[in-house]
Design a protein around this motif. Sequence first.
Motif, mmCIF file in Angstrom:
data_model
loop_
_atom_site.group_PDB
_atom_site.id
_atom_site.type_symbol
_atom_site.label_atom_id
_atom_site.label_comp_id
_atom_site.label_asym_id
_atom_site.label_seq_id
_atom_site.Cartn_x
_atom_site.Cartn_y
_atom_site.Cartn_z
ATOM 1 N N PRO A 264 -124.681 -9.583 31.195
ATOM 2 C CA PRO A 264 -125.773 -9.573 30.584
ATOM 3 C C PRO A 264 -126.475 -9.908 29.339
ATOM 4 O O PRO A 264 -125.846 -10.649 28.702
ATOM 5 N N PRO A 265 -128.091 -10.347 29.580
ATOM 6 C CA PRO A 265 -128.471 -10.996 28.333
ATOM 7 C C PRO A 265 -128.237 -10.185 26.890
ATOM 8 O O PRO A 265 -128.253 -8.735 26.811
ATOM 9 N N VAL A 266 -128.689 -10.859 26.249
ATOM 10 C CA VAL A 266 -128.552 -9.934 24.671
ATOM 11 C C VAL A 266 -129.323 -9.979 24.000
ATOM 12 O O VAL A 266 -130.505 -11.256 24.181
ATOM 13 N N GLU A 267 -130.094 -9.346 23.227
ATOM 14 C CA GLU A 267 -131.403 -8.912 21.794
ATOM 15 C C GLU A 267 -131.774 -10.019 21.347
ATOM 16 O O GLU A 267 -132.448 -10.835 21.011
ATOM 17 N N ASP A 268 -130.422 -9.829 20.580
ATOM 18 C CA ASP A 268 -130.407 -9.716 19.201
ATOM 19 C C ASP A 268 -129.475 -11.113 19.195
ATOM 20 O O ASP A 268 -127.805 -11.327 18.491
ATOM 21 N N VAL A 269 -129.892 -12.319 19.207
ATOM 22 C CA VAL A 269 -129.286 -13.820 19.215
ATOM 23 C C VAL A 269 -128.100 -14.160 17.951
ATOM 24 O O VAL A 269 -127.581 -14.647 18.180
ATOM 25 N N ASP A 270 -129.003 -13.654 16.897
ATOM 26 C CA ASP A 270 -128.644 -14.440 15.468
ATOM 27 C C ASP A 270 -127.101 -13.505 14.702
ATOM 28 O O ASP A 270 -126.576 -13.982 14.876
ATOM 29 N N SER A 271 -127.243 -12.232 15.803
ATOM 30 C CA SER A 271 -126.138 -11.783 14.921
ATOM 31 C C SER A 271 -125.077 -11.638 16.435
ATOM 32 O O SER A 271 -123.645 -11.167 15.902
#
Length: 338
Positions: A264-271
Amino acid sequence: MITAQSKKFNGIPLSILDLAMINEGSDASQSFKNTVDLAQHVEKWGFNRYWLAEHHNMPGVASSATSLIIGHVAGATKTIRVGAGGVMLPNHAPLVIAEQFGTLDALYPGRIDLGLGRAPGSDQATAYALRRTLNSSGNDFPDQLAELRSFFTYDPSARVRAVPGEGQDIPIWLLGSSDFSARLSAELGLPFSFASHFAPAYLMQALQIYHSNFKPSKDLKEPYVMLGVNAIVADTDEKAQYLATSFQQQFLNIRKGVTTQFKPPVEDVDSFFSPYEKATLDEIANWPSVMVGSPETVKEKMEAFVHATKANELIISSGIFNHEDRLHSYELLGEMME
């Protein structure tokens, strides 16, 4: 090559490449239901063809029995062309492929495409499990191709005949991500599909080789190239970038040799992604064959890609986790066509 029902984007048809992805927490049965639903929708939206690809030993890909799924999709649709993008010929006896696609063509006349690749679509252990011998490889692909094509020729005196298959006019495409299939398809006068959706580095070189060496044949009078692209479209750039994180995870896992179900997609790409992974994804985002964004953003990128490559057709892969989001992405792409 082009069905009467297909619409066009900048004068060329658009098509679909489906891997029948198995989402995390789901199964192949649901994947096939999604595939049929998508095929029925894109047929109405004016897409030209719907291709499925052979892969093996991958928990996230359900299209291993490619000819079976092609028949399933063709039986659930009416006009769209359905085919293999592709069958990995070294994995199979040419006679078997001739019989399978002869059967498909007899069931759905004038709608079946046979795209052929020379890669195994798997690792060496899986290739052995498929073939029982590693004597068959991509190096003898031209001989295998010649044998396969001979089975489609009507010859009542032949010792071995493909029934169904012989005498049937099934379009054969060569697929590739290097110059090998570009040269061979040019020599034989066959349509060529380049895997620019995952190997864009060799694209322009392969196109130059194909066009400059093309020899007209009974199958094709002029060169015809279909190019693979990744397109993820949503109502906004931000939503599309969020949806694209599933495709990004898949790409990174393939590079690491990790096989999983589709994430599934992820919200917080940076972390979520490491600095190295983010650098890799930034590189991919700059590929001309990767188009992520709103309809306006993707249309601009697609127009530039078509202008640069002079493609005759695009085949679009959209790695999107949620089925409704994937449908909407292709619906927005369909609205870009005349």
